[in-house]
Design a protein around this motif. Structure first.
Motif, PDB file in Angstrom:
ATOM      1  N   TRP A 146      38.943 -49.018  51.145  1.00 46.90           N
ATOM      2  CA  TRP A 146      37.525 -49.202  50.471  1.00 46.90           C
ATOM      3  C   TRP A 146      36.919 -50.654  50.890  1.00 46.90           C
ATOM      4  O   TRP A 146      35.682 -50.940  50.865  1.00 46.90           O
ATOM      5  CB  TRP A 146      37.779 -49.232  48.942  1.00 46.90           C
ATOM      6  CG  TRP A 146      38.737 -50.211  48.484  1.00 46.90           C
ATOM      7  CD1 TRP A 146      40.228 -50.478  48.095  1.00 46.90           C
ATOM      8  CD2 TRP A 146      38.188 -51.690  47.874  1.00 46.90           C
ATOM      9  NE1 TRP A 146      40.563 -51.615  47.530  1.00 46.90           N
ATOM     10  CE2 TRP A 146      39.423 -52.417  47.493  1.00 46.90           C
ATOM     11  CE3 TRP A 146      36.959 -52.091  47.718  1.00 46.90           C
ATOM     12  CZ2 TRP A 146      39.092 -53.619  46.964  1.00 46.90           C
ATOM     13  CZ3 TRP A 146      36.662 -53.503  47.218  1.00 46.90           C
ATOM     14  CH2 TRP A 146      37.803 -54.011  46.917  1.00 46.90           C
ATOM     15  N   LYS A 147      37.991 -51.541  51.175  1.00 45.82           N
ATOM     16  CA  LYS A 147      37.387 -52.728  51.519  1.00 45.82           C
ATOM     17  C   LYS A 147      36.643 -52.874  52.807  1.00 45.82           C
ATOM     18  O   LYS A 147      35.289 -53.380  53.140  1.00 45.82           O
ATOM     19  CB  LYS A 147      38.624 -54.005  51.742  1.00 45.82           C
ATOM     20  CG  LYS A 147      39.354 -54.125  50.509  1.00 45.82           C
ATOM     21  CD  LYS A 147      40.425 -55.257  50.617  1.00 45.82           C
ATOM     22  CE  LYS A 147      41.038 -55.420  49.498  1.00 45.82           C
ATOM     23  NZ  LYS A 147      42.164 -56.456  49.576  1.00 45.82           N
ATOM     24  N   GLY A 148      37.037 -51.892  53.826  1.00 47.23           N
ATOM     25  CA  GLY A 148      36.154 -51.769  55.036  1.00 47.23           C
ATOM     26  C   GLY A 148      35.100 -51.003  54.859  1.00 47.23           C
ATOM     27  O   GLY A 148      34.119 -51.347  55.749  1.00 47.23           O
ATOM     28  N   THR A 149      34.968 -49.961  53.946  1.00 49.19           N
ATOM     29  CA  THR A 149      33.843 -49.298  53.479  1.00 49.19           C
ATOM     30  C   THR A 149      32.819 -50.236  52.990  1.00 49.19           C
ATOM     31  O   THR A 149      31.614 -50.318  53.423  1.00 49.19           O
ATOM     32  CB  THR A 149      34.083 -48.139  52.523  1.00 49.19           C
ATOM     33  OG1 THR A 149      35.036 -47.388  53.312  1.00 49.19           O
ATOM     34  CG2 THR A 149      32.837 -47.549  52.316  1.00 49.19           C
ATOM     35  N   VAL A 150      33.275 -51.035  52.157  1.00 49.09           N
ATOM     36  CA  VAL A 150      32.235 -52.216  51.519  1.00 49.09           C
ATOM     37  C   VAL A 150      31.625 -53.169  52.590  1.00 49.09           C
ATOM     38  O   VAL A 150      30.486 -53.506  52.649  1.00 49.09           O
ATOM     39  CB  VAL A 150      32.773 -52.828  50.531  1.00 49.09           C
ATOM     40  CG1 VAL A 150      32.254 -53.956  49.925  1.00 49.09           C
ATOM     41  CG2 VAL A 150      33.147 -52.166  49.221  1.00 49.09           C
ATOM     42  N   TYR A 185      40.482 -39.898  43.346  1.00 45.29           N
ATOM     43  CA  TYR A 185      40.430 -41.426  43.479  1.00 45.29           C
ATOM     44  C   TYR A 185      39.923 -42.203  42.737  1.00 45.29           C
ATOM     45  O   TYR A 185      38.605 -42.557  42.288  1.00 45.29           O
ATOM     46  CB  TYR A 185      39.900 -41.636  44.832  1.00 45.29           C
ATOM     47  CG  TYR A 185      39.983 -42.930  45.408  1.00 45.29           C
ATOM     48  CD1 TYR A 185      41.031 -43.961  45.190  1.00 45.29           C
ATOM     49  CD2 TYR A 185      38.960 -43.592  46.411  1.00 45.29           C
ATOM     50  CE1 TYR A 185      41.048 -45.221  45.780  1.00 45.29           C
ATOM     51  CE2 TYR A 185      39.066 -45.089  46.574  1.00 45.29           C
ATOM     52  CZ  TYR A 185      39.937 -45.761  46.566  1.00 45.29           C
ATOM     53  OH  TYR A 185      40.132 -46.995  47.056  1.00 45.29           O
ATOM     54  N   GLU A 186      40.646 -42.649  41.477  1.00 45.10           N
ATOM     55  CA  GLU A 186      40.375 -43.242  40.183  1.00 45.10           C
ATOM     56  C   GLU A 186      40.427 -44.748  40.612  1.00 45.10           C
ATOM     57  O   GLU A 186      41.420 -45.289  41.316  1.00 45.10           O
ATOM     58  CB  GLU A 186      41.118 -43.001  39.098  1.00 45.10           C
ATOM     59  CG  GLU A 186      40.592 -43.997  37.889  1.00 45.10           C
ATOM     60  CD  GLU A 186      41.575 -43.585  36.540  1.00 45.10           C
ATOM     61  OE1 GLU A 186      42.397 -44.386  36.057  1.00 45.10           O
ATOM     62  OE2 GLU A 186      41.288 -42.207  36.208  1.00 45.10           O
ATOM     63  N   VAL A 187      39.199 -45.788  40.448  1.00 45.86           N
ATOM     64  CA  VAL A 187      39.218 -46.926  40.651  1.00 45.86           C
ATOM     65  C   VAL A 187      38.900 -47.757  39.358  1.00 45.86           C
ATOM     66  O   VAL A 187      38.190 -47.314  38.412  1.00 45.86           O
ATOM     67  CB  VAL A 187      38.347 -47.482  41.714  1.00 45.86           C
ATOM     68  CG1 VAL A 187      38.620 -46.607  43.040  1.00 45.86           C
ATOM     69  CG2 VAL A 187      37.076 -46.887  41.610  1.00 45.86           C
ATOM     70  N   ASN A 188      38.948 -49.159  39.310  1.00 49.25           N
ATOM     71  CA  ASN A 188      38.438 -49.860  38.255  1.00 49.25           C
ATOM     72  C   ASN A 188      37.262 -50.607  38.641  1.00 49.25           C
ATOM     73  O   ASN A 188      36.781 -50.424  39.907  1.00 49.25           O
ATOM     74  CB  ASN A 188      39.486 -50.668  37.954  1.00 49.25           C
ATOM     75  CG  ASN A 188      40.341 -51.716  38.638  1.00 49.25           C
ATOM     76  OD1 ASN A 188      39.533 -52.021  39.957  1.00 49.25           O
ATOM     77  ND2 ASN A 188      41.357 -52.157  38.699  1.00 49.25           N
ATOM     78  N   ASP A 189      36.897 -51.731  37.982  1.00 50.46           N
ATOM     79  CA  ASP A 189      35.730 -52.378  38.392  1.00 50.46           C
ATOM     80  C   ASP A 189      35.840 -53.437  39.508  1.00 50.46           C
ATOM     81  O   ASP A 189      34.748 -53.721  40.181  1.00 50.46           O
ATOM     82  CB  ASP A 189      35.218 -53.267  37.214  1.00 50.46           C
ATOM     83  CG  ASP A 189      34.631 -52.490  36.023  1.00 50.46           C
ATOM     84  OD1 ASP A 189      33.744 -51.547  36.347  1.00 50.46           O
ATOM     85  OD2 ASP A 189      34.333 -52.777  34.752  1.00 50.46           O
ATOM     86  N   VAL A 190      36.940 -53.677  39.750  1.00 52.00           N
ATOM     87  CA  VAL A 190      37.254 -54.636  40.955  1.00 52.00           C
ATOM     88  C   VAL A 190      36.925 -53.717  42.217  1.00 52.00           C
ATOM     89  O   VAL A 190      36.157 -54.599  43.176  1.00 52.00           O
ATOM     90  CB  VAL A 190      38.730 -54.832  41.235  1.00 52.00           C
ATOM     91  CG1 VAL A 190      39.175 -55.578  42.356  1.00 52.00           C
ATOM     92  CG2 VAL A 190      39.222 -55.782  39.859  1.00 52.00           C
ATOM     93  N   VAL A 191      36.997 -52.434  42.309  1.00 53.58           N
ATOM     94  CA  VAL A 191      36.336 -51.706  43.334  1.00 53.58           C
ATOM     95  C   VAL A 191      35.030 -51.195  43.203  1.00 53.58           C
ATOM     96  O   VAL A 191      34.214 -51.182  43.938  1.00 53.58           O
ATOM     97  CB  VAL A 191      37.307 -50.556  43.694  1.00 53.58           C
ATOM     98  CG1 VAL A 191      36.919 -49.737  44.636  1.00 53.58           C
ATOM     99  CG2 VAL A 191      38.848 -51.134  44.077  1.00 53.58           C
ATOM    100  N   ALA A 192      34.828 -50.896  41.975  1.00 50.57           N
ATOM    101  CA  ALA A 192      33.508 -50.290  41.684  1.00 50.57           C
ATOM    102  C   ALA A 192      32.213 -51.151  41.881  1.00 50.57           C
ATOM    103  O   ALA A 192      31.266 -50.627  42.548  1.00 50.57           O
ATOM    104  CB  ALA A 192      33.520 -49.451  40.269  1.00 50.57           C
ATOM    105  N   ASP A 193      32.551 -52.360  41.245  1.00 53.50           N
ATOM    106  CA  ASP A 193      31.360 -53.344  41.303  1.00 53.50           C
ATOM    107  C   ASP A 193      30.933 -53.408  42.771  1.00 53.50           C
ATOM    108  O   ASP A 193      29.711 -53.523  42.935  1.00 53.50           O
ATOM    109  CB  ASP A 193      31.911 -54.508  40.752  1.00 53.50           C
ATOM    110  CG  ASP A 193      32.011 -54.639  39.183  1.00 53.50           C
ATOM    111  OD1 ASP A 193      31.384 -53.339  38.649  1.00 53.50           O
ATOM    112  OD2 ASP A 193      32.411 -55.310  38.476  1.00 53.50           O
ATOM    113  N   PRO A 194      31.795 -53.971  43.791  1.00 53.90           N
ATOM    114  CA  PRO A 194      31.231 -54.011  45.077  1.00 53.90           C
ATOM    115  C   PRO A 194      30.666 -52.694  45.800  1.00 53.90           C
ATOM    116  O   PRO A 194      29.546 -52.774  46.396  1.00 53.90           O
ATOM    117  CB  PRO A 194      32.560 -54.650  46.075  1.00 53.90           C
ATOM    118  CG  PRO A 194      33.598 -54.321  45.138  1.00 53.90           C
ATOM    119  CD  PRO A 194      32.987 -54.257  43.839  1.00 53.90           C
TER     120      PRO A 194
END
Length: 274
Positions: A146-150, A185-194
């Motif tokens: 997810w970080k590389g995707t962002v 793949y459930e995520v929270n706002d830490v992932v969802a916001d970016p």
């Protein structure tokens, strides 16, 4: 959907991009058919997860035979969940093939035009992506967490292919390998916001009765970047396989509670016969 796959119960299972075999070989491995013991059973190719190194190297040899590229010719990315793309030359042959420390440092993606080198990334939920430019004979492999995707790693791969080898994104064929999908793949706002900031809200589904929880499609993000970079829609193939749903035949960091092996995604240009 399982696309161009082979194998059976007790045997290795593979997915191969349907590229011309006289020019290029691609491979996505599964977890069946190797020699590793639980919790890494069976075909774990990751040397960094705590598995017995001898077992991992035997598993890598099995993959090498399947793809037709000896382990000594592999080049493995270190994978730090970033977006660095390394251009690989003959000098890097064997880096990361039999040990962790010689892997290509800081890189989550590799590109080359050197025949006979196998570019390798590994995953156990993150998205492995393989690239092939049949016009310029250039290949690439990327690990898109997810970080590389962002950070738009697949876009950076295509930019590097253009800058280093004059590839035209319209000529590049891309395969998206087995990875955790929106169903799991459930995520929270830490992932969802970016993710929202870079790709919009359509790649996320809000969970009912679960505050600040979303289901994320990393594959939709990757596809969005590919299309915006100029890759033709018909040149993008998503294998459609969820690692978490299919944890019996694939390694999944989430489904296996963090203690598991890794499958590989690999691409290699075929050397001309003498």
């Amino acid at each position: 959907m399982y696309t161009i796959w082979s194998g059976s119960v007790g045997d290795p299972v593979w997915i191969r991009p349907n590229w011309p075999l006289h020019e290029v070989r691609g491979l996505f491995s599964f977890r069946r058919g190797g020699v590793s013991l639980p919790p890494y059973e069976e075909l774990n190719v990751g040397l960094h997860v705590g598995d017995d190194a001898d077992a991992v190297l035997k598993n890598r040899e099995r993959c090498a035979i399947e793809v037709g590229c000896p382990v000594e010719r592999w080049v493995v990315a270190e994978q730090v969940h970033g977006a660095k793309v390394a251009v690989i030359t003959e000098a890097e042959a064997g880096c990361g093939a039999r040990d962790v420390h010689s892997a290509i440092q800081g890189a989550d993606a590799l590109v080359t035009d050197v025949s006979g080198l196998g570019l390798v990334v590994m995953a156990a939920d993150c998205v492995p992506v393989l690239f092939y430019d049949g016009v310029r004979q250039v290949i690439g492999a990327a690990h898109s967490g997810w970080k590389g995707t962002v950070q738009h790693i697949v876009r950076r791969v295509l930019e590097t292919m253009q800058q280093a080898f004059q590839s035209n994104p319209a000529d590049v064929q891309v395969w998206i390998g087995p990875s955790i999908r929106q169903c799991c793949y459930e995520v929270n706002d830490v992932v969802a916001d970016p993710i929202k900031a870079e790709f919009g809200r359509r790649v996320l589904v809000k969970r009912f009765h679960r505050a600040e929880r979303y289901l994320l499609s990393l594959q939709a993000c990757v596809r969005q970047d590919l299309l915006r970079s100029g890759v033709r829609p018909e040149h993008i193939v998503d294998t459609g396989v969820c690692t978490s749903c299919q944890a019996d035949v694939l390694f999944s960091h989430r489904a296996d509670a963090g203690r598991t092996g890794r499958q590989l995604a690999m691409v290699c240009l075929v050397e001309d016969e003498v």
